[in-house]
Scaffold this motif. Structure first.
Motif, mmCIF file in Angstrom:
data_model
loop_
_atom_site.group_PDB
_atom_site.id
_atom_site.type_symbol
_atom_site.label_atom_id
_atom_site.label_comp_id
_atom_site.label_asym_id
_atom_site.label_seq_id
_atom_site.Cartn_x
_atom_site.Cartn_y
_atom_site.Cartn_z
ATOM 1 N N TYR A 1 0.842 -1.198 0.000
ATOM 2 C CA TYR A 1 0.000 0.000 0.000
ATOM 3 C C TYR A 1 0.875 1.245 0.000
ATOM 4 N N CYS A 2 0.248 2.373 -0.303
ATOM 5 C CA CYS A 2 0.914 3.683 -0.258
ATOM 6 C C CYS A 2 0.196 4.573 0.748
ATOM 7 N N LEU A 3 0.916 5.516 1.319
ATOM 8 C CA LEU A 3 0.334 6.448 2.268
ATOM 9 C C LEU A 3 -0.271 7.628 1.519
ATOM 10 N N VAL A 4 -1.472 8.031 1.918
ATOM 11 C CA VAL A 4 -2.157 9.173 1.317
ATOM 12 C C VAL A 4 -2.714 10.049 2.434
ATOM 13 N N ASP A 5 -3.111 11.270 2.083
ATOM 14 C CA ASP A 5 -3.687 12.152 3.093
ATOM 15 C C ASP A 5 -5.198 11.977 3.154
ATOM 16 N N ALA A 6 -5.845 12.801 3.964
ATOM 17 C CA ALA A 6 -7.283 12.649 4.190
ATOM 18 C C ALA A 6 -8.119 12.986 2.962
ATOM 19 N N GLY A 7 -7.525 13.602 1.948
ATOM 20 C CA GLY A 7 -8.274 13.935 0.746
ATOM 21 C C GLY A 7 -8.517 12.751 -0.164
ATOM 22 N N LEU A 8 -7.863 11.631 0.099
ATOM 23 C CA LEU A 8 -8.027 10.432 -0.719
ATOM 24 C C LEU A 8 -8.725 9.329 0.080
ATOM 25 N N PRO A 9 -9.385 8.413 -0.592
ATOM 26 C CA PRO A 9 -10.113 7.353 0.116
ATOM 27 C C PRO A 9 -9.169 6.351 0.764
ATOM 28 N N ARG B 1 -9.625 10.266 10.325
ATOM 29 C CA ARG B 1 -10.262 11.565 10.130
ATOM 30 C C ARG B 1 -10.736 12.104 11.466
ATOM 31 N N GLY B 2 -10.723 13.427 11.591
ATOM 32 C CA GLY B 2 -11.177 14.054 12.814
ATOM 33 C C GLY B 2 -10.195 13.929 13.958
ATOM 34 N N VAL B 3 -8.965 13.511 13.660
ATOM 35 C CA VAL B 3 -7.926 13.352 14.674
ATOM 36 C C VAL B 3 -6.730 14.191 14.245
ATOM 37 N N ASN C 1 -1.545 8.604 13.587
ATOM 38 C CA ASN C 1 -1.531 9.756 12.686
ATOM 39 C C ASN C 1 -0.186 10.463 12.694
ATOM 40 N N LEU C 2 0.455 10.552 13.861
ATOM 41 C CA LEU C 2 1.762 11.206 13.939
ATOM 42 C C LEU C 2 2.798 10.440 13.124
ATOM 43 N N ARG C 3 2.836 9.123 13.294
ATOM 44 C CA ARG C 3 3.818 8.338 12.542
ATOM 45 C C ARG C 3 3.470 8.286 11.056
ATOM 46 N N HIS C 4 2.190 8.256 10.748
ATOM 47 C CA HIS C 4 1.729 8.313 9.351
ATOM 48 C C HIS C 4 2.196 9.613 8.707
ATOM 49 N N ALA C 5 2.005 10.727 9.382
ATOM 50 C CA ALA C 5 2.400 12.032 8.848
ATOM 51 C C ALA C 5 3.915 12.136 8.716
ATOM 52 N N SER C 6 4.639 11.592 9.692
ATOM 53 C CA SER C 6 6.105 11.649 9.650
ATOM 54 C C SER C 6 6.650 10.886 8.453
ATOM 55 N N LEU C 7 6.053 9.753 8.133
ATOM 56 C CA LEU C 7 6.514 8.951 7.003
ATOM 57 C C LEU C 7 6.041 9.522 5.676
ATOM 58 N N ARG C 8 4.783 9.973 5.647
ATOM 59 C CA ARG C 8 4.240 10.537 4.393
ATOM 60 C C ARG C 8 4.861 11.884 4.054
ATOM 61 N N ASN C 9 5.547 12.495 5.001
ATOM 62 C CA ASN C 9 6.180 13.782 4.766
ATOM 63 C C ASN C 9 7.195 13.740 3.628
ATOM 64 N N ALA C 10 7.585 12.529 3.218
ATOM 65 C CA ALA C 10 8.532 12.397 2.105
ATOM 66 C C ALA C 10 8.000 13.051 0.841
ATOM 67 N N GLU D 1 -8.506 18.825 4.176
ATOM 68 C CA GLU D 1 -7.639 19.163 5.292
ATOM 69 C C GLU D 1 -7.970 20.570 5.791
ATOM 70 N N ASP D 2 -7.642 20.822 7.052
ATOM 71 C CA ASP D 2 -7.944 22.129 7.649
ATOM 72 C C ASP D 2 -7.279 23.271 6.889
ATOM 73 N N GLU D 3 -6.075 23.032 6.388
ATOM 74 C CA GLU D 3 -5.367 24.083 5.658
ATOM 75 C C GLU D 3 -6.124 24.479 4.390
ATOM 76 N N VAL D 4 -6.714 23.471 3.747
ATOM 77 C CA VAL D 4 -7.478 23.752 2.528
ATOM 78 C C VAL D 4 -8.732 24.559 2.867
ATOM 79 N N TRP D 5 -9.437 24.141 3.938
ATOM 80 C CA TRP D 5 -10.620 24.894 4.352
ATOM 81 C C TRP D 5 -10.250 26.334 4.717
ATOM 82 N N ASN D 6 -9.154 26.517 5.417
ATOM 83 C CA ASN D 6 -8.759 27.861 5.842
ATOM 84 C C ASN D 6 -8.511 28.783 4.648
ATOM 85 N N ILE D 7 -7.880 28.219 3.600
ATOM 86 C CA ILE D 7 -7.631 29.022 2.396
ATOM 87 C C ILE D 7 -8.939 29.436 1.748
ATOM 88 N N LEU D 8 -9.878 28.466 1.614
ATOM 89 C CA LEU D 8 -11.158 28.763 0.979
ATOM 90 C C LEU D 8 -11.966 29.766 1.802
#
Length: 380
Positions: free
Chosen positions: A252-260, A270-272, A292-301, A330-337
């Motif tokens: 599998y591959c790591l994705v962010d909350a915008g993907l299924p 989600r929501g965490v 989520n922390l370890r997921h984000a740390s690895l997906r940061n690549a 993601e919250d950053e996307v909502w904030n921009i909009l």
């Protein structure tokens, strides 16, 4: 009497045609001389030609010998010369009558690395606009032809050392082969096509889907989708098209909350809390936050890989959750909009039960992906 009138008429007609022919020849001769004189007046003198050549030689010297290469084209001198050799040996790039391979590659890197307009690059290298444009496309074709040599999808037969050598990732992510994300690249399109390309950014973009390994090597690139297309729609295309994104069973591959979240795509809870900066002041408090922390740390690549290409961050677009019937991002996307359109804050908590019907209604302004293609498809 009648024959005499007819003969007189023919004689006068012949004289008129002869006079008209002489006038046309005279006008053509004058016009040609004027154009020739104007063309000669615009031709550069020998001193101007030598000055332009000197400017180009000085530019190439600055790139290869002055220590300014990274500042000018975002690449070291050694990397620049290596790229020129590869494009010559494997990409089929050849010098032209007046342009060396080094000048062609330097001009190309100046344009794409600094977002130069054609007219500015033409002035910088003292070349015509058409010459600069041809140079750009020659180098681009040579680089695309190298796709099969440098962009290869992982087989998943070995555990990446970035995971294997760190206890916080191994063995929990031992079956992970990379990270996937999308980034928006600004483009120019005809006004009639602008609605399909103007997404959350407020200006026309294409949404580029990219997969990379944890040592920041790109393994799959799908570009051309319009800026209004969601990441979830693009990933579905990537997994089913002719040159598809390959994720073997059990990997599998790591994705962010915008993907299924699927068997081949691992999204965070989600929501965490998810983003790394959210954990800088307060450590994880439960198992979901730790994941989520370890997921984000690895997906940061993938974020770091994008950072190499362009300044700034890459944010995912919106997607619709069929279970909750909410528009999610993601919250950053909502904030921009919300910053651009404050009334959009109500959409975060508004259910959309007829999402698919609305897509059909506004299909003419939706991204179709008709221009989307990978480098392999482009070469084919």
């Amino acid at each position: 009497m009648d024959n005499q009138i007819v003969n007189t008429f023919h004689v006068m007609r012949a004289r008129q045609l002869h006079a008209a022919t002489l006038i046309c020849l005279l006008v053509g001769f004058i016009t040609r001389n004027r154009l020739s004189a104007k063309k000669k007046a615009n031709l550069p003198t020998r001193d101007e030609i030598l000055q332009r050549r000197y400017v180009r030689e000085e530019m190439l010297h600055d790139i290869t010998n002055s220590g300014k290469c990274r500042e000018l084209i975002r690449m070291s001198e050694k990397a620049f010369m290596t790229l020129c050799d590869i494009l010559k040996r494997d990409g089929g790039l050849r010098p032209t009558q007046r342009m060396s391979i080094e000048e062609q590659v330097a001009c190309f890197l100046h344009i794409i690395g600094n977002d130069f307009r054609n007219r500015f690059a033409s002035w910088l290298y003292r070349r015509s606009g058409s010459t600069t444009s041809r140079c750009l496309h020659r180098v681009l074709r040579a680089i695309i032809s190298l796709e099969g040599r440098y962009i290869q999808q992982p087989k998943g037969d070995i555990v990446p050392k970035e995971i294997q050598e760190k206890n916080r990732f191994y063995p929990f992510f031992k079956d992970c082969i990379g990270a996937i994300d999308g980034t928006h690249v600004r483009v120019r399109v005809p006004p009639k096509d602008a609605p399909r390309y103007c997404g959350r950014k407020g200006y026309p973009t294409i949404n580029v889907l990219v997969a990379c390994t944890f040592d920041l090597k790109f393994t799959y690139v799908l570009s051309g989708w319009e800026g209004t297309a969601s990441d979830s729609r693009i990933i579905k295309s990537a997994l089913t098209r002719e040159d598809k994104l390959v994720i073997l069973t059990g990997r599998y591959c790591l994705v962010d909350a915008g993907l299924p979240h699927t068997s081949k795509l691992m999204a965070p809870y989600r929501g965490v809390r998810y983003h790394l900066k959210e954990y800088s002041k307060r450590a994880p408090e439960n198992s979901k936050e730790l994941f989520n922390l370890r997921h984000a740390s690895l997906r940061n690549a993938i974020e770091r890989a994008f950072g190499v290409l362009k300044k700034g961050t890459s944010l995912s677009a919106f997607s619709w959750n069929s279970n909750t019937q909410y528009i999610e991002a993601e919250d950053e996307v909502w904030n921009i909009l919300i910053e651009l359109k404050p009334e959009a804050v109500a959409l975060k908590t508004k259910k959309v039960s007829n999402y698919n019907e609305k897509l059909e209604l506004f299909a003419k302004d939706r991204g179709s992906g008709v221009n989307a293609e990978t480098a392999k498809e482009k070469n084919a």
